[in-house]
Motif scaffolding. Structure first.
Motif, PDB file in Angstrom:
ATOM      1  N   ILE A 220       0.743  -1.224   0.209  1.00 29.71           N
ATOM      2  CA  ILE A 220       0.557  -0.001  -0.382  1.00 29.71           C
ATOM      3  C   ILE A 220       0.907   0.739   0.397  1.00 29.71           C
ATOM      4  CG2 ILE A 220      -1.792   0.994   1.811  1.00 29.71           C
ATOM      5  CD1 ILE A 220      -2.834  -1.059   1.903  1.00 29.71           C
ATOM      6  N   PHE A 223       1.704   1.751  -4.255  1.00 29.13           N
ATOM      7  CA  PHE A 223       0.539   1.508  -4.114  1.00 29.13           C
ATOM      8  C   PHE A 223       0.277   3.768  -4.048  1.00 29.13           C
ATOM      9  CE2 PHE A 223      -3.727   2.880  -4.966  1.00 29.13           C
ATOM     10  CZ  PHE A 223      -4.130   2.297  -6.276  1.00 29.13           C
ATOM     11  N   ASN A 224       0.432   4.294  -2.440  1.00 28.00           N
ATOM     12  CA  ASN A 224       0.065   5.407  -2.680  1.00 28.00           C
ATOM     13  C   ASN A 224       0.980   6.245  -3.542  1.00 28.00           C
ATOM     14  OD1 ASN A 224      -2.547   5.103  -0.778  1.00 28.00           O
ATOM     15  ND2 ASN A 224      -1.010   5.471   1.159  1.00 28.00           N
ATOM     16  N   PHE A 231      -4.112   5.250   1.718  1.00 26.45           N
ATOM     17  CA  PHE A 231      -4.355   4.483   1.832  1.00 26.45           C
ATOM     18  C   PHE A 231      -3.933   3.980   3.531  1.00 26.45           C
ATOM     19  CE2 PHE A 231      -5.913   3.317  -2.511  1.00 26.45           C
ATOM     20  CZ  PHE A 231      -7.470   3.947  -2.831  1.00 26.45           C
ATOM     21  N   ASP A 233      -1.956   0.930   6.092  1.00 32.32           N
ATOM     22  CA  ASP A 233      -2.202   0.193   5.664  1.00 32.32           C
ATOM     23  C   ASP A 233      -1.724  -0.478   7.236  1.00 32.32           C
ATOM     24  OD1 ASP A 233       0.134   1.619   7.507  1.00 32.32           O
ATOM     25  OD2 ASP A 233       1.940   0.955   5.664  1.00 32.32           O
ATOM     26  N   THR A 238      -1.581  -5.385   1.557  1.00 30.50           N
ATOM     27  CA  THR A 238      -1.177  -5.301   0.134  1.00 30.50           C
ATOM     28  C   THR A 238      -2.307  -4.140  -0.292  1.00 30.50           C
ATOM     29  OG1 THR A 238      -2.319  -7.023  -0.105  1.00 30.50           O
ATOM     30  CG2 THR A 238       0.561  -6.989   0.110  1.00 30.50           C
ATOM     31  N   ILE A 239      -2.333  -3.530  -1.986  1.00 31.50           N
ATOM     32  CA  ILE A 239      -3.108  -3.242  -2.239  1.00 31.50           C
ATOM     33  C   ILE A 239      -4.366  -4.343  -2.963  1.00 31.50           C
ATOM     34  CG2 ILE A 239      -2.706  -3.437  -4.641  1.00 31.50           C
ATOM     35  CD1 ILE A 239      -4.521  -0.104  -3.518  1.00 31.50           C
ATOM     36  N   LEU A 242      -6.550  -4.438   0.370  1.00 30.95           N
ATOM     37  CA  LEU A 242      -7.563  -3.538   0.693  1.00 30.95           C
ATOM     38  C   LEU A 242      -8.606  -3.657  -0.156  1.00 30.95           C
ATOM     39  CD1 LEU A 242      -7.898  -0.453   1.973  1.00 30.95           C
ATOM     40  CD2 LEU A 242      -7.178   0.358  -0.437  1.00 30.95           C
TER      41      LEU A 242
END
Length: 297
Positions: A220, A223-224, A231, A233, A238-239, A242
């Motif tokens: 995450i 990804f952010n 988001f 964590d 992990t995405i 999520l």
């Protein structure tokens, strides 16, 4: 005759006629009384490094396949990439190139009337033959009920050398489709092909149309950084975790969920976890939220 393996049980069945499960349990003592006991023994064997993690996962997948049916992993009708027979090759070939599947169901009138399956490789004849008849290129479509067990379906796929089946509901309407790859992935995990990630491509790949293919195991934090999101964590790392958390279950391929101004679509996954996501940003999401706040005030 000296038995070198006194704990092994004997059977009258020829070895090649016996199932994998029967041969496997021959080497386990004491004999397990249930599937749960057998899995516990196998997990204990893994902890003692007698079998590796991949082998254990595959065995668990074999058990899972016998419990699942076609409706559990099929691509829903709304997400099927199908071809309308009324369209000309000039119209649908760009669609075929974009989706990059090897087989496409072909319908006439509506998606309940599937008239055959078109192999992408057969489209090569379009460029080599002056008269090209799409109907003449179609292979017979195979229809199966939603409740068909995956272990039975896999056997049918192998025996009939078929790779795709249309799933129909109790009223005869098309509910979705399923491929042999979908079934095998329940056993061996995600099967990557030439359109998947390679080792150097990274976890997030941008497409020219503004969408992104994202590995579900992307952390995450990473990804952010890429998407400028915030988001948390704290509950998941992990995405993919999520997205699964938002669904409240492991989502099926083709399902979508919107989180803030991002839409996540499941590109690849199995009954155990998500593997690849398609992510796109909704540019109007922020404006809609501002409009809603304005109306409330």
């Amino acid at each position: 005759m000296n038995d070198a393996y006194p704990s092994r049980r004997h059977t009258d069945k020829p070895n090649e006629k016996r199932s994998l499960l029967e041969r496997l349990t021959d080497f386990i003592s004491p004999e397990p009384d249930s599937r749960g006991e057998l899995l516990e023994i196998l997990q204990d064997a893994h902890e003692r490094n007698l079998i590796d993690a991949d082998s254990l996962s595959m065995i668990e997948g074999v058990f899972q396949v016998s419990d699942l049916c076609a409706r559990d992993i099929m691509i829903p009708r709304a997400q099927m990439d199908a071809i309308d027979i009324e369209r000309s090759p000039e119209e649908f070939i760009p669609f075929v190139l974009e989706k990059a599947h090897s087989r496409y169901p072909v319908y006439e009138g509506n998606r309940d009337n599937i008239i055959g399956v078109l192999l992408a490789k057969d489209l090569l004849r379009y460029y080599a033959e002056e008269s090209f008849d799409v109907r003449g290129m179609l292979r017979p479509a195979v229809f199966i009920p939603e409740a068909k067990r995956l272990n039975v379906l896999l056997h049918d796929f192998r025996m009939n050398r078929n790779h795709i089946a249309l799933v129909v509901d109790e009223y005869g309407g098309v509910a979705g489709l399923i491929t042999i790859e979908d079934v095998l992935e329940q056993i061996v995990g995600d099967i990557e092909d030439e359109y998947d990630f390679d080792e150097e491509s990274g976890n997030i790949i941008a497409s020219p149309d503004g969408r992104y293919r994202v590995r579900a195991l992307t952390e995450i934090e990473q990804f952010n950084e890429v998407f400028g999101t915030d988001f948390s964590d704290e509950e998941v790392d992990t995405i993919g975790g999520l997205v699964t958390h938002h669904f409240g279950r492991v989502p099926h391929r083709g399902e979508r969920v919107r989180i803030d101004d991002l839409t996540f679509e499941i590109l690849r996954g199995d009954a155990r976890q998500v593997h690849v996501l398609l992510v796109r940003r909704d540019p109007l999401a922020g404006q809609r939220e501002r409009d809603a706040l304005h109306i409330q005030t």
